[in-house]
Design an enzyme around this catalytic site. Structure first.
Site, short mmCIF file in Angstrom:
data_model
loop_
_atom_site.label_atom_id
_atom_site.label_comp_id
_atom_site.label_asym_id
_atom_site.label_seq_id
_atom_site.Cartn_x
_atom_site.Cartn_y
_atom_site.Cartn_z
N GLY A 160 30.68 -22.28 -3.98
CA GLY A 160 29.34 -21.97 -3.46
C GLY A 160 28.22 -22.47 -4.35
O GLY A 160 27.17 -22.93 -3.87
N ASP A 178 27.82 -13.13 0.29
CA ASP A 178 28.86 -12.11 0.44
C ASP A 178 29.89 -12.39 -0.65
O ASP A 178 30.98 -12.87 -0.40
CB ASP A 178 29.46 -12.28 1.85
CG ASP A 178 30.56 -11.27 2.13
OD1 ASP A 178 30.72 -10.33 1.34
OD2 ASP A 178 31.26 -11.44 3.15
N SER A 179 29.49 -12.07 -1.86
CA SER A 179 30.23 -12.55 -3.03
C SER A 179 31.10 -11.47 -3.64
O SER A 179 31.01 -10.30 -3.30
CB SER A 179 29.23 -12.99 -4.10
OG SER A 179 28.69 -11.84 -4.74
N SER A 180 31.90 -11.90 -4.60
CA SER A 180 32.68 -10.94 -5.38
C SER A 180 31.84 -10.48 -6.57
O SER A 180 30.64 -10.70 -6.62
CB SER A 180 34.02 -11.55 -5.78
OG SER A 180 33.81 -12.70 -6.56
N ASP A 181 32.50 -9.86 -7.50
CA ASP A 181 31.79 -9.11 -8.53
C ASP A 181 31.19 -9.96 -9.65
O ASP A 181 31.53 -11.12 -9.82
CB ASP A 181 32.77 -8.13 -9.15
CG ASP A 181 34.03 -8.87 -9.51
OD1 ASP A 181 33.96 -9.78 -10.35
OD2 ASP A 181 35.08 -8.58 -8.92
#
Lengths: 325, 325
Positions: A160, A178-181
């Site tokens: 991304g 809408d990502s991870s941590d």
């Protein structure tokens, strides 16, 4: 791609799920060693290893099918609506006639399903790094992956950050992250250079919505994110939140704590240009039912809960206001 | 009263705590067999058995001290503010000059602490069935039990249903029902006869706030409560909700599921008489800081979050509106 789409009927917890309780899905996070959470595994439906992570799908006893990446619950059939609807409609209901939308992450397709409700939208790009997530979602979560069926969607499999850098200035009306941590692979997505890339990719008065932690657990992280966004986005900068019971989505370092908190937050920012008042949606998707036929009814979002999402508990408001003003 | 106020420094989980994971506090509910939740026990501070229940206090690793009754978490130091402040200020900020307030349950004293913020209040009655809860709270949760220090408070140790029946008609401006769950001893507190007793004890245009389950998990129970209240309370009938990460308070039959949901709801009703618009607080406790000196700052409640609490997700609004109108 190693695939084992699980004809096994026995309840067998794979090694990639920690096994505090045999037969239960449990996670104990090194960041939150004092907490553990379990969810009964009825049946393992899929196990695989992509280039990026371990992928598991299991049938739970009370939350429907559950998607797990590297031991972290990403979504459950029961409560995915809250997250997908809020992360999508908070930004898109806040601007008139969104036409071009970019989703970073969100490989399961749930955000696409929600973006596809807007008849004004002409182009939906999604950049997901892990193709296996897309495939598994299509196989096991058809009600989520249905978003890919929309002809306006183009899937870009890749990083991304790199994708955004290559985007011409001012391309999108909205970007949804809408990502991870913020530790591990996605940590760059919470830093100033990434936010600057997002701002550049947006048109004047364009909007971004990015998942932003839990007010119960991560005020120190939220404080930093707000401060970073304040420096980068010259329109408005706001924090909103909602309830997601199993929220562990993308929080690999604190899944357990997230489950404790039951809330997830979002940063809503706009670029310099036409003013965006996020607290008062001007493009209400719930005022028009034309999308329901193809995309089903909204289960969680409505204009009232949109505005309410920006009302913060006092302890959080104090910290966020001090950074935002 | 068996008391063992725990000089033991070893982490030892008493039998009254289920022991899925040795050294962890865990609960698996027969109502929700598919879910379990654990919270690390650092040190047991108290164990006792009253006439009504087993009482345990332990030091947790991340949520401070935790009060457990019959194996069910009742409060944690970290998040008690959300529940105590909302269950109290939602009703009391909605009416002018509350003078007489009754608390049913709430033996820990947290609701008293919040009621005591109102200078208009002249009399605070509390009816708690279990004296051990009061004593334990005073010993281990001084920041919660501080409510008892207010000279306007009178503690009645006894059954709330019987107490209410004996109350002269029209006595109270507000009744707050900080009760346990709708199965077991407190089940009467969710039925029409109890609501009728509450209505009788209230003045015209008086208000009640009672804890009312989780929208994520108990819509069928909430549906019944709303229908019952609609029949009994001839003023307004509303449902509100808030976030409480460890919310297990008083939910002995579904503690685990409640932990999953992270939310708790409240029924807000008024009797026939001067109209009460719960959604727009007319007596804002956060507009006046005079209570802060004795009772500390509000950590969670503010007028914005008061109004926001009445904004429901679509799936819940649909059910509740159908019963309420």
């Amino acid at each position: 791609m190693e695939v084992n789409n699980g004809d096994a009927t026995a309840v067998e917890v794979p090694e990639s799920l920690s096994s505090v309780i045999p037969g239960w899905f449990s996670e104990i996070s090194p960041m939150w060693p004092g907490e553990a959470h379990s969810l009964k595994v009825e049946k393992i439906l899929f196990q695989g290893k992509s280039d990026y992570q371990n992928v598991v799908v299991f049938q739970s006893s009370t939350y429907g099918k559950v998607l797990v990446l590297d031991g972290v619950i990403q979504l459950t059939e029961r409560d995915e609506c809250a997250y997908q609807e809020m992360i999508t409609h908070l930004p898109l209901c806040s601007i008139p006639n969104p036409k071009k939308v970019l989703v970073i992450g969100g490989g399961d397709g749930g955000v696409l399903r929600e973006v596809a409700r807007y008849s004004s939208v002409e182009k939906i790009d999604i950049c997901e790094i892990d193709k296996m997530v897309v495939d598994v979602s299509k196989q096991f979560f058809p009600g989520v992956a249905v978003g890919y069926d929309d002809p306006r969607v183009t899937l870009h499999v890749g990083d991304g950050v790199a994708f955004l850098k290559a985007v011409p200035e001012g391309t999108y009306d909205a970007v949804i992250v809408d990502s991870s941590d913020p530790i591990g692979p996605a940590q760059e997505l919470f830093k100033k250079p990434f936010f600057a890339s997002v701002a550049k990719a947006l048109r004047p008065g364009g909007v971004v919505c990015t998942q932003a932690e839990s007010i119960w657990l991560h005020m120190h992280i939220i404080e930093d994110i707000v401060a970073n966004c304040r420096q980068v986005f010259k329109g408005s900068v706001n924090y909103a939140w909602t309830t997601v019971p199993t929220y562990p989505r993308h929080f690999s370092f604190n899944i357990v704590a997230s489950l404790f908190s039951g809330v997830i937050g979002f940063m809503l920012c706009s670029t310099e240009g036409p003013a965006v008042d996020f607290k008062h949606p001007i493009n209400p998707i719930d005022a028009d039912d034309s999308h329901v036929k193809t995309n089903g009814p909204l289960r969680f979002y409505n204009s009232e809960i949109h505005s309410a999402a920006f009302c913060l508990p006092s302890f959080a408001r104090k910290v966020i206001d001090s950074k935002a003003n």
